[in-house]
Design a protein around this motif. Structure first.
Motif, mmCIF file in Angstrom:
data_model
loop_
_atom_site.group_PDB
_atom_site.id
_atom_site.type_symbol
_atom_site.label_atom_id
_atom_site.label_comp_id
_atom_site.label_asym_id
_atom_site.label_seq_id
_atom_site.Cartn_x
_atom_site.Cartn_y
_atom_site.Cartn_z
ATOM 1 N N UNK A 46 13.309 -41.028 21.186
ATOM 2 C CA UNK A 46 13.356 -39.691 20.592
ATOM 3 C C UNK A 46 14.509 -38.890 21.167
ATOM 4 N N UNK A 47 14.984 -37.953 20.368
ATOM 5 C CA UNK A 47 16.084 -37.085 20.765
ATOM 6 C C UNK A 47 16.059 -35.861 19.860
ATOM 7 N N UNK A 48 16.724 -34.786 20.301
ATOM 8 C CA UNK A 48 16.880 -33.619 19.433
ATOM 9 C C UNK A 48 17.912 -33.937 18.365
ATOM 10 N N UNK A 49 17.596 -33.656 17.110
ATOM 11 C CA UNK A 49 18.575 -33.806 16.042
ATOM 12 C C UNK A 49 18.699 -32.489 15.299
ATOM 13 N N UNK A 50 19.882 -32.233 14.807
ATOM 14 C CA UNK A 50 20.166 -31.013 14.063
ATOM 15 C C UNK A 50 20.162 -31.338 12.578
ATOM 16 N N UNK A 75 12.704 -35.740 17.341
ATOM 17 C CA UNK A 75 12.049 -36.716 16.487
ATOM 18 C C UNK A 75 12.137 -38.104 17.107
ATOM 19 N N UNK A 76 11.127 -38.937 16.805
ATOM 20 C CA UNK A 76 11.203 -40.374 17.118
ATOM 21 C C UNK A 76 11.914 -41.051 15.958
ATOM 22 N N UNK A 95 16.103 -45.051 12.397
ATOM 23 C CA UNK A 95 15.065 -45.351 11.420
ATOM 24 C C UNK A 95 15.005 -44.293 10.319
ATOM 25 N N UNK A 96 15.814 -43.246 10.434
ATOM 26 C CA UNK A 96 15.883 -42.210 9.410
ATOM 27 C C UNK A 96 17.112 -42.447 8.542
#
Length: 794
Positions: free
Chosen positions: A606-610, A624-625, A662-663
């Motif tokens: 997981x990490x912060x995504x913008x 998000x994972x 995975x997104x």
């Protein structure tokens, strides 16, 4: 001059036989305490000399080739007199060796031993700081950044090429947020630390937290009868602002009692900021955030140990801290059209008034069940963290010419409360047998958190509650863990394996949204180690472990934090833990040159995504994972001390990373990375009371998960003088000389290229004076207590 008194105990056996037998036993001091790591040099007339180390319980075993032959054992341990034993075997021989302390006073001269600065072991690297004059006057945060094999940039503490680590102090995980953790480390003088263990292959006895391993900070605990202590005062200059740091500590030992206390007060002012860029197909926007903050921290810790008998002891400690970090952020958000011309400018000015208080309590009991090394320890801890925060935010939009756009002014007020309580109880049993040394135990912990964030829209003097932005959230997490671990030494081979199982139940509920979620899962964390000592100069180790990185409590809280009128951060209550599997093959030569091949697999990362949309200016940042990652590489470590006036420790790591998203709207990324560092101490006189330090590291471009970073580097300079027979120390340091230690990362989300850069303002100058009082210490001891993983997630 060191005096060595050698005691020869000769066992003469007249009968010869041809069966192979063994020599085994335990090494203890006069108080029957096992001497872990004691060295046994083994000589015979028919084979080359061997050197082995006693295990954690002081136990050792030597497989002798034949009976009837004469052998000589030389036993030594730091701070103890050497002992020699001459043997002639007829059968299996079991020894009980008692070493007496070597520290003696000869006309006010203390005879002591010093440990190596860096000791490379199969599962960890030990950095001994107790006798390192060059770190005197530094904070622990500054010292960690100068240790080869560790990378500290901003609030990120990592092993280069391998990932972030979890920090422990005296065996207990420090459960603070990354930012609060760095502030805490800045409040601890490096002179209060005995050694630092970089544990790359933690056994099952440790909590599974930390994707690349653990850093254990072992503080000094004097056993010298009477009292001793120190007072430290520092002047610090961050950017254009002065600051101060005052620390005092005292130890007192009398009979069965051991008392200690430490107090620290830290005040400074500093600037901080970041730059955020979004590049759309037909436009772009660039946001810069610069903050000006004042820090005022007070921290007090105290404790007592009492020896109930020769076999048992009990101890209690308490800690209290209060910190204030108030200030203001000024945000400028420039919007550009397709031709690169300014379309509009959004400004946001926000003030913050946070106040946090922490209380922690620990009680432990440890007893030796018999003389073979069987030991039972029980440890209980309680931590409470309470924080309040107030903020005023004003956002306005301007034309390219600087004229305000009406009606564009938006004003918000919010107050925040966070209350966290953590209870933990753990028990451990050490059970050596003739086959292997066994260890088992368990831990239970209970976490209860309550958070609320109330937003109000401000019109004139009126404040109107905003239920869409506000949130009230409760989160509980309970974990029950059991583990078993075994190790065995057989000649030149050492084997170790363990398994830890953790059962976790979580529950989160948003009162504002009337929405909740629950989880109940069990995970297994195996580890294994095989070490082969080829000869006195070469050893090989193969290791494997599985680790976990859990979200912080703020990550899980579905609150909204406004950055500007068009951008905000939102927590994710459905966030799951990240799992990491680590493999390493290591070769060590003379404790000077270490070569390693490593591989790491990350699942459910997981990490912060913008998340930005092409059809709107609104931007959301959330954790998000979404990523799986594979990394493999090599590392080379070289410790140089051939020249008496120069001590150098160097590291180079080269690795390749493949991050797979995975997104479908987040691009994966792959590529090479590298890291190099060099830590150098120069002694300017023969007595080594005057020294200089030069520390350097360079991070080449690398891929982390799905982020691509640019290159950045850091240079530190230091000067240290020991005066008045080491009772007075003067230290000067210049950190981040060129102001180049800021990192920047590029990611692609929804086809939009994003770049996030830290506006690094870490350059600072410090001048520190330390005065030591009381009896000079002959030695230090260490105590490990409960392992509260959850505290770092605050």
């Amino acid at each position: 001059m060191r005096q060595i008194i050698v005691l020869l105990s000769v066992v003469l056996i007249n009968t010869f036989c041809f069966a192979q037998h063994s020599i085994s036993g335990t090494i203890r001091d006069e108080a029957a305490t096992p001497l872990a790591g004691a060295t046994i040099e083994f000589y015979s007339s028919s084979q080359a000399a061997k050197i082995i180390a006693a295990g954690a319980s002081g136990h050792f075993r030597i497989d002798a080739p034949r009976t009837g032959e004469k052998y000589l054992l030389q036993v030594s341990a730091i701070g103890y007199r050497d002992q020699a034993l001459a043997l002639q075997l007829q059968g299996d021989t079991v020894l009980s060796i008692i070493l007496t302390r070597a520290g003696t006073l000869l006309k006010d001269v203390t005879v002591t031993s010093k440990a190596r600065l860096i000791e490379i072991k199969p599962d960890k690297t030990v950095v001994n700081l107790a006798d390192n004059m060059t770190i005197v006057g530094n904070s622990l945060a500054e010292t960690l950044g100068k240790i080869p094999g560790l990378q500290m940039n901003g609030d990120r503490i990592a092993i280069p090429g391998k990932g972030e680590v979890q920090l422990m102090q005296d065996g207990r995980l420090i459960q603070l947020s990354q930012k609060d953790l760095v502030n805490y480390l800045k409040s601890i003088p490096a002179g209060n630390v005995s050694k630092i263990e970089i544990i790359t292959n933690p056994s099952a006895a440790y909590d599974a937290a930390g994707n690349a391993g653990l850093i254990n900070i072992i503080t000094k605990r004097s056993k010298q009868q009477g009292y001793n202590g120190s007072i430290q005062a520092s002047y610090k200059h961050w950017q254009r602002h002065p600051g101060m740091d005052i620390t005092g500590n005292i130890n007192y030992n009398s009979g069965k009692w051991s008392l200690y206390a430490n107090a620290n007060m830290f005040r400074t002012r500093h600037k901080y900021g970041f730059r955020w860029e979004e590049y759309y197909p037909d436009r772009s926007w660039i946001m810069s955030d610069t903050g000006d903050y004042k820090w005022q921290d007070v921290m007090i810790t105290a404790g007592a140990d009492y020896r109930l008998s020769q076999k048992s002891q009990i101890g209690f400690s308490a800690g209290f801290s209060r910190y204030f970090e108030g200030g203001a952020d000024y945000v400028r958000n420039h919007f550009y059209n397709g031709q690169g011309q300014t379309d509009s400018v959004l400004t946001t000015y926000a003030t913050y008034i946070p106040l946090a208080k922490t209380q922690s309590y620990n009680l432990y009991y440890k007893t030796k069940l018999d003389t073979s090394g069987k030991t039972l320890s029980v440890d209980g801890s309680y931590l409470t963290f309470y924080r309040t925060d107030e903020s005023d935010v004003t956002a306005r939009t301007f034309t390219p010419e600087g004229e305000p756009v009406d009606p564009s002014t938006a004003r918000f007020y919010n107050n925040t409360l966070q209350n966290i309580n953590i209870y933990a109880l753990k028990a451990d049993m050490e059970f050596p047998t003739s086959v292997a040394k066994l260890q088992w135990g368990g831990k239970i912990n209970f976490i209860d958190t309550y958070n609320n964030m109330r937003y109000y829209r401000v019109t004139g003097t009126d404040k109107n509650y905003d239920g869409q932005l506000s949130n009230e959230y409760k989160y509980t997490e309970n974990t029950q863990a059991l583990y078993v671990n075994g190790s065995r030494e057989s000649g030149s081979w050492t084997f170790q394996a363990g398994l830890r199982g953790e059962l976790t139940q979580t529950s989160g509920y948003s009162y504002t949204r009337q929405q909740g979620n629950k989880n109940n899962y069990i995970k297994l964390f195996p580890n294994a180690l095989v070490n082969f000592k080829k000869d006195d100069q070469n050893s090989f180790a193969l290791s494997y472990n599985k680790r976990v990185r859990r979200p912080t409590f703020w990550n899980l809280n579905p609150y909204i934090s406004l950055l500007t009128a068009y951008s905000y951060y939102e927590g994710n209550p459905f966030l799951q833990p990240e799992y990491n599997s680590n493999f390493q093959l290591q070769h060590n030569y003379k404790n000077k040159l270490t070569n390693a091949f490593f591989a790491a697999l990350t699942n459910n990362g997981f990490d912060d995504i913008t998340i930005a949309r092409v059809d709107t200016n609104f931007v959301m940042r959330t954790p998000k994972n979404f990523v799986n990652s594979t990394r493999f590489g090599i590392s080379e470590t070289y410790n140089f001390s051939t020249i008496p006036w120069w001590q150098s420790n160097n590291l180079f790591s080269l690795y390749y990373t493949s991050g797979r998203s995975r997104l479908d709207y987040v691009e994966g990324r792959k590529g090479w990375g590298a890291y190099a560092s060099s830590s150098n101490n120069f002694f300017l006189n023969s007595s080594k009371t005057l020294s200089a330090a030069l520390n350097f590291w360079y991070q080449f471009p690398e891929v982390t998960l799905v982020n691509q970073s640019d290159a950045y580097y850091n240079v530190d300079l230091g000067l240290n003088a020991q005066l008045m027979k080491d009772k007075l120390s003067l230290n000067a340091n210049l950190q981040d000389v060129f102001g180049t230690s800021g990192a920047s990362y590029t990611t692609v989300v929804n086809g939009i290229r994003q770049k996030y850069a830290v506006l690094q303002l870490n350059r600072n100058f410090s001048l520190t004076l330390i005065f030591k009082f009381g009896k000079k210490e002959l030695q230090t001891t260490e105590h490990t207590n409960s392992n509260q993983e959850e505290r770092e997630r605050i």
